[in-house]
Design an enzyme around this catalytic site. Structure first.
Site, PDB file in Angstrom:
ATOM      1  N   GLU A 231      11.061   9.574   7.242  1.00  0.00           N
ATOM      2  CA  GLU A 231       9.971  10.169   8.011  1.00  0.00           C
ATOM      3  C   GLU A 231       9.826   9.511   9.381  1.00  0.00           C
ATOM      4  O   GLU A 231       9.822   8.289   9.470  1.00  0.00           O
ATOM      5  CB  GLU A 231       8.652  10.037   7.231  1.00  0.00           C
ATOM      6  CG  GLU A 231       7.532  10.865   7.825  1.00  0.00           C
ATOM      7  CD  GLU A 231       6.291  10.869   6.932  1.00  0.00           C
ATOM      8  OE1 GLU A 231       5.655  11.925   6.830  1.00  0.00           O
ATOM      9  OE2 GLU A 231       5.957   9.805   6.378  1.00  0.00           O
TER      10      GLU A 231
ATOM     11  N   GLY B  35       4.171   1.255   4.042  1.00  0.00           N
ATOM     12  CA  GLY B  35       3.628   0.952   2.730  1.00  0.00           C
ATOM     13  C   GLY B  35       4.379   1.647   1.621  1.00  0.00           C
ATOM     14  O   GLY B  35       4.762   1.031   0.619  1.00  0.00           O
ATOM     15  N   ALA B  36       4.628   2.950   1.798  1.00  0.00           N
ATOM     16  CA  ALA B  36       5.304   3.729   0.766  1.00  0.00           C
ATOM     17  C   ALA B  36       5.675   5.085   1.355  1.00  0.00           C
ATOM     18  O   ALA B  36       5.222   5.456   2.441  1.00  0.00           O
ATOM     19  CB  ALA B  36       4.416   3.897  -0.463  1.00  0.00           C
ATOM     20  N   MET B  37       6.495   5.838   0.613  1.00  0.00           N
ATOM     21  CA  MET B  37       6.911   7.168   1.061  1.00  0.00           C
ATOM     22  C   MET B  37       6.981   8.109  -0.123  1.00  0.00           C
ATOM     23  O   MET B  37       7.551   7.791  -1.170  1.00  0.00           O
ATOM     24  CB  MET B  37       8.276   7.086   1.752  1.00  0.00           C
ATOM     25  CG  MET B  37       8.730   8.403   2.347  1.00  0.00           C
ATOM     26  SD  MET B  37       7.616   8.946   3.677  1.00  0.00           S
ATOM     27  CE  MET B  37       7.861  10.719   3.591  1.00  0.00           C
ATOM     28  N   GLU B  38       6.436   9.302   0.083  1.00  0.00           N
ATOM     29  CA  GLU B  38       6.173  10.243  -1.003  1.00  0.00           C
ATOM     30  C   GLU B  38       7.362  11.116  -1.376  1.00  0.00           C
ATOM     31  O   GLU B  38       7.188  12.293  -1.742  1.00  0.00           O
ATOM     32  CB  GLU B  38       5.001  11.150  -0.605  1.00  0.00           C
ATOM     33  CG  GLU B  38       5.266  12.105   0.572  1.00  0.00           C
ATOM     34  CD  GLU B  38       4.875  11.578   1.929  1.00  0.00           C
ATOM     35  OE1 GLU B  38       4.705  12.389   2.862  1.00  0.00           O
ATOM     36  OE2 GLU B  38       4.727  10.351   2.066  1.00  0.00           O
ATOM     37  N   ASN B  39       8.579  10.615  -1.340  1.00  0.00           N
ATOM     38  CA  ASN B  39       9.734  11.422  -1.736  1.00  0.00           C
ATOM     39  C   ASN B  39       9.499  11.989  -3.135  1.00  0.00           C
ATOM     40  O   ASN B  39       9.307  11.228  -4.087  1.00  0.00           O
ATOM     41  CB  ASN B  39      10.986  10.560  -1.757  1.00  0.00           C
ATOM     42  CG  ASN B  39      11.097   9.670  -0.532  1.00  0.00           C
ATOM     43  OD1 ASN B  39      11.037  10.129   0.592  1.00  0.00           O
ATOM     44  ND2 ASN B  39      11.247   8.369  -0.782  1.00  0.00           N
TER      45      ASN B  39
ATOM     46  N   HIS C 268      -2.235   7.493  -3.499  1.00  0.00           N
ATOM     47  CA  HIS C 268      -2.029   8.178  -2.219  1.00  0.00           C
ATOM     48  C   HIS C 268      -0.694   8.926  -2.242  1.00  0.00           C
ATOM     49  O   HIS C 268      -0.627  10.113  -1.900  1.00  0.00           O
ATOM     50  CB  HIS C 268      -2.063   7.129  -1.102  1.00  0.00           C
ATOM     51  CG  HIS C 268      -1.749   7.640   0.269  1.00  0.00           C
ATOM     52  ND1 HIS C 268      -2.657   7.645   1.293  1.00  0.00           N
ATOM     53  CD2 HIS C 268      -0.609   8.160   0.801  1.00  0.00           C
ATOM     54  CE1 HIS C 268      -2.100   8.137   2.389  1.00  0.00           C
ATOM     55  NE2 HIS C 268      -0.851   8.463   2.109  1.00  0.00           N
ATOM     56  N   GLU C 269       0.370   8.226  -2.654  1.00  0.00           N
ATOM     57  CA  GLU C 269       1.684   8.875  -2.679  1.00  0.00           C
ATOM     58  C   GLU C 269       1.729   9.992  -3.714  1.00  0.00           C
ATOM     59  O   GLU C 269       2.372  11.023  -3.498  1.00  0.00           O
ATOM     60  CB  GLU C 269       2.775   7.844  -2.958  1.00  0.00           C
ATOM     61  CG  GLU C 269       2.840   6.694  -1.964  1.00  0.00           C
ATOM     62  CD  GLU C 269       2.866   7.140  -0.514  1.00  0.00           C
ATOM     63  OE1 GLU C 269       3.558   8.133  -0.209  1.00  0.00           O
ATOM     64  OE2 GLU C 269       2.200   6.502   0.319  1.00  0.00           O
TER      65      GLU C 269
ATOM     66  N   GLU D 235      -1.591  13.684   5.319  1.00  0.00           N
ATOM     67  CA  GLU D 235      -2.005  12.282   5.309  1.00  0.00           C
ATOM     68  C   GLU D 235      -3.506  12.100   5.112  1.00  0.00           C
ATOM     69  O   GLU D 235      -3.945  11.202   4.395  1.00  0.00           O
ATOM     70  CB  GLU D 235      -1.549  11.579   6.584  1.00  0.00           C
ATOM     71  CG  GLU D 235      -0.029  11.466   6.714  1.00  0.00           C
ATOM     72  CD  GLU D 235       0.635  10.719   5.560  1.00  0.00           C
ATOM     73  OE1 GLU D 235      -0.074  10.083   4.752  1.00  0.00           O
ATOM     74  OE2 GLU D 235       1.873  10.782   5.459  1.00  0.00           O
TER      75      GLU D 235
END
Length: 865
Positions: free
Chosen positions: A133, A278-282, A312-313, A335
């Site tokens: 992203e 922090g993280a990624m929503e794959n 969140h993810e 987001e």
């Protein structure tokens, strides 16, 4: 970053022309191990099937790669030298139906962008993961890199045998052996998703498995295989059971409220090294920074933060993955919702029932800062290109948007909001949306004019201030209580606010400060009377935005501020107390409350703060106030007083508690006197003890960071500590400590390592920057201020955007807090009108922070008179 940008207009033209039907991507990652020339590359073969609405027209595909071996379009060979320029593949004379095959050599990343390669210093093992992203999938395979050209993806990956390899889809069958040392993994075709959320994770990861089951309303059973991964070196610290507990609680919550079954099959969560975010929503393969695997003792606030990020993810599986924004203008559509739903589900579905307290005090502080910068923007932003998009993953898009949604729930009702979400998912599943699509369903479910609400809250920038104004009769009862609304001249919009106004007093001398009256009111315009509270007995504290229903800066009348100066610690409600801490911090940042007064409040009342997350936020703000907002002449005296109070609270905190740990870390940051440093040394070598305090490896590095910055340890001791903790985390800590030492030679070496060289990985570059910039070393760092302005444009031009952002933000001379630095910044901005807009934005933001610090120092200086 030359030639790698993509504009919104280019994306719109391509979306009108093309429809993508399928991707087949084959990656050969055997080159990740063993010796190799630099840049180390891997083979990427991509087949894209797509349609063109205007046969004969031309377009382009995206690929950022060192070289292309072979290109075919509809069976015809294309000359890579003629059609590939390093970031785009020109496609001429397209047919109605097309097949593009791209065989390329792509580069492994050391910056966390694309396919990142990490070598574990502890055991030499290699770990890979992707992070895309907003637009770095093109560093791994050829594609059409924009969110509204969705398609199904089928991945196959060849990698060393014995590795764990994951992608978005479930693994199909057993890996197929290749040449005796490797194997090929094949993964099920995904549902239509955007390029930026595709993923590959590969390496000798430690894997824990579980599963989630749920009976759906139609009687079918949804079964979701769960996985949790980390490096082998972190396995002994990995509390996968807690990760799975929160995961299952989240899946229950979202299924209860969204009425749309989780659509992506499995749910793997990989905690990966050197991660930029922090993280990624794959979908099906979520990635997190491995710092969420705690190597030492942490407070409950850290567990709460991790749980919030997990949720969140997970919310993104619906908001963002199932339904995706058309272009980055509407980044908030995923987001803001994920940020809101993360806090919402955290509070209602997990053990962290005070999630809204953390949101009010911590998350919204990020929003308030971003919304007062010169680069502030509406929640729905004007994103011209990918560089704009990269910078808009900010406090407005996330935290302000979430706060605005919280206000919408108060305005329209929870049931209407959730029903709107359900209709939104069903209406736009696997598609792309704009703001109008969401407003349409919310109008249907709430019966309210969402266009007017949107104009005020989503399409204008800036934050309002709400101040109570009360008059009293002779008997001490309220004759009139009004709420005054103000806006900054630069963003004069006055908005509709649904707020609660709370009245607080102490029933008896020395008693608790508690609410005895409350009214909800719709604030509109510059002055709104709260009729319901007329006749109430005189309060000691009037709290506007009690319960944190809206997004605003809370101000106090004189009487309320006087009460807080003496009785802040007597407030029993944790959310009310958090709101007051937040409001006092905003007054400090705005130059309306002297920073030394804020620090006095911290010294007197932070020790009684029961919410550990609020305490740690207040401590962080106290550090900022001491570093940037107090007048320089008082800084040493203020720092001594703050360190003394931190040590007092450390010694009186409950042994072994999270509060003891928080005060230990805070004391270590403030320690400066010989006695303070001697205590840190004693805690390190075991000659000093504090009951209940376990000095684990992470705490050892915290102490060493302070000692290094004060010149109390040198390289041999830090090298010895690395031998004790020869891990990836240990290496980052050592690099930070080495750069923190107060030596001109050390600073020059650190500067050269991040500004003049690209040899460091993203994580080590960030550690070097963190060590370089030490508050107690202003004089030592002064010569680097002019060098910053000489270097930033070159850095922006030559480095990846992630590293360039870290350098431009992290090395801005904010510690040279005098008007001359402000003048130098203005001179650079005036002299570089054609610099990249994203670079100018970062420098302008840093300038604004510096100007704010100087105003706060002026306010603080007046208090010294």
């Amino acid at each position: 970053m030359p030639g790698e940008n993509l504009t919104r207009e280019e994306a719109r033209l391509r979306a009108r022309l093309l429809t993508v039907d399928a991707y087949d991507v084959a990656l050969d990652l055997r080159s990740a191990v063993g010796e190799s020339a630099e840049p180390r590359t891997f083979r990427s073969v991509t087949t894209i099937r797509f349609r063109c609405a205007e046969p004969g027209a031309g377009s382009f595909a995206d690929l950022v790669a060192p070289s292309v071996t072979r290109l075919t379009l509809n069976g015809h060979e294309l000359d890579p030298k003629a059609v590939f320029d390093g970031s785009r593949i020109a496609l001429a004379d397209l047919a109605a139906e097309n097949e593009l095959v791209v065989d390329a050599q792509c580069a492994y990343s050391r910056t966390g962008e694309g396919l990142h390669r990490f070598v574990d210093p502890e055991d030499g093992e290699v770990y890979l993961y992707t992070q895309y992203e907003p637009a770095d999938a093109r560093r791994v395979f050829a594609n059409f890199e924009q969110p509204d050209l969705k398609a199904p993806f089928a991945f196959s990956v060849t990698a060393p045998a014995g590795w764990t390899v994951l992608s978005n889809g479930a693994q199909e069958g057993e890996p197929e052996a290749v040449d005796g040392t490797a194997a090929t993994w094949r993964f099920a075709k995904t549902l239509p998703i955007s390029t930026y959320i595709t993923a590959v994770v590969a390496g000798p990861y430690h894997v824990v498995r579980d599963h989630y089951s749920r009976t759906l309303p139609d009687g079918t059973v949804l079964d979701v295989p769960l996985g949790a991964l980390c490096r082998k070196g972190l396995a002994r610290h990995f509390d996968a059971d807690d990760v799975f507990t929160v995961t299952k609680q989240g899946l229950d919550f979202f299924h209860d409220n969204f009425d749309y079954p989780y659509p992506f099959g499995k749910y793997d969560q990989a905690f990966v090294p050197e991660y930029n975010i922090g993280a990624m929503e794959n979908p099906g393969c979520v990635t997190f920074r491995e710092e969420f695997v705690f190597r030492g003792k942490v407070t409950q606030a850290s567990y709460e933060r991790r749980a919030n990020v997990i949720l969140h993810e997970m919310a993104h599986m619906w908001f963002g993955d199932l339904v995706t924004m058309e272009w980055w203008d509407d980044l908030w559509l995923k987001e803001s919702f994920a940020d809101f739903m993360g806090a919402f589900s955290l509070t209602e579905a997990t053990r962290f029932t005070n999630g809204w307290v953390t949101f009010a005090n911590n998350r919204k502080a990020w929003a308030y800062r971003a919304d007062q910068l010169p680069s502030t923007h509406p929640v729905t932003a004007d994103i011209h290109d990918l560089e704009d998009a990269k910078l808009n993953f900010d406090g407005i898009t996330y935290a302000k948007g979430a706060a605005v949604l919280k206000q919408l729930v108060a305005h329209a009702g929870r049931d209407a909001f959730l029903e709107g979400a359900r209709r939104y998912f069903k209406r736009h599943a696997y598609g792309n949306t704009r703001l109008t699509d969401l407003l349409e369903v919310l109008e249907e479910t709430s019966g309210r004019d969402m266009a007017a609400w949107s104009r005020s809250w989503l399409q204008t920038a800036g934050v309002n201030s709400l101040t109570p104004q009360a008059t009293y009769d002779a008997a001490g009862r309220i004759t009139e209580l009004a709420v005054l609304q103000e806006a900054a001249p630069s963003h004069p919009e006055l908005r509709p606010h649904r707020v609660a106004v709370g009245l607080y007093r102490r029933p008896g001398a020395g008693g608790a400060l508690e609410r005895y009256a409350r009214a909800e009111v719709d604030v509109a315009g510059p002055r709104t009377v709260v009729t319901e509270l007329a006749g109430a007995e005189r309060p000691e504290l009037i709290l506007v935005n009690d319960e944190d229903l809206t997004y605003c800066k809370v101000r106090f009348d004189e009487g309320s501020l006087a009460t807080l100066r003496e009785h802040l610690g007597d407030l029993t409600d944790p959310l009310a107390r958090a709101l007051c801490w937040s409001a006092l911090w905003n007054l400090t940042r705005d130059g309306l409350l002297p920073a030394r007064d804020y620090l006095d409040l911290v010294r007197r009342f932070a020790g009684a703060e029961t919410d550990i997350g609020v305490l740690q936020m207040v401590q962080a703000q106290a550090s900022t106030a001491l570093t940037h907002y107090v007048t320089p002449a008082w800084r040493e005296e203020g720092g001594t007083a703050l360190a003394e109070s931190a040590l007092r609270e450390l010694r009186t905190a409950e042994p072994g508690s999270g509060h003891q740990l928080a005060w230990t870390r805070f004391f270590a940051r403030q320690a400066a006197s010989d006695a303070d440093l001697q205590l840190l040394r004693g805690l390190l070598d075991g000659t000093a003890k504090i009951d209940g305090l376990d000095v684990d490896q992470e705490l050892r590095w915290t102490f060493l960071g302070t000692l290094a910055a004060r010149g109390a340890v040198e390289e041999p001791e830090l090298t010895a500590e690395l031998a004790r903790d020869n891990t990836a985390s240990g290496k980052r800590h050592q690099v930070r400590c080495l750069a923190a030492r107060p030596s001109a030679e050390v600073k020059a070496e650190a500067w050269a390592a991040v500004v003049d060289s690209d040899a460091l990985s993203n994580a080590l570059a960030e550690a070097t920057i963190a060590g370089f910039d030490q508050p107690g070393q202003r004089e030592l760092l002064a010569p680097f201020a002019p060098r910053y302005f000489e270097a930033v444009e070159r850095v922006w031009r030559e480095r990846s955007i992630e590293i360039a952002m870290a350098v431009v933000r992290g090395l801005f001379p904010s510690l040279q807090d005098d008007p001359r630095t402000l003048e130098a910044t203005d001179a650079w901005l005036a002299g570089h009108p054609d610099a990249a807009p994203a670079l100018r934005r970062l420098v302008l933001e840093a300038r604004d922070d510096l100007a704010r610090a100087l105003r706060a120092q002026e306010c603080d200086a007046k208090a010294a008179v």
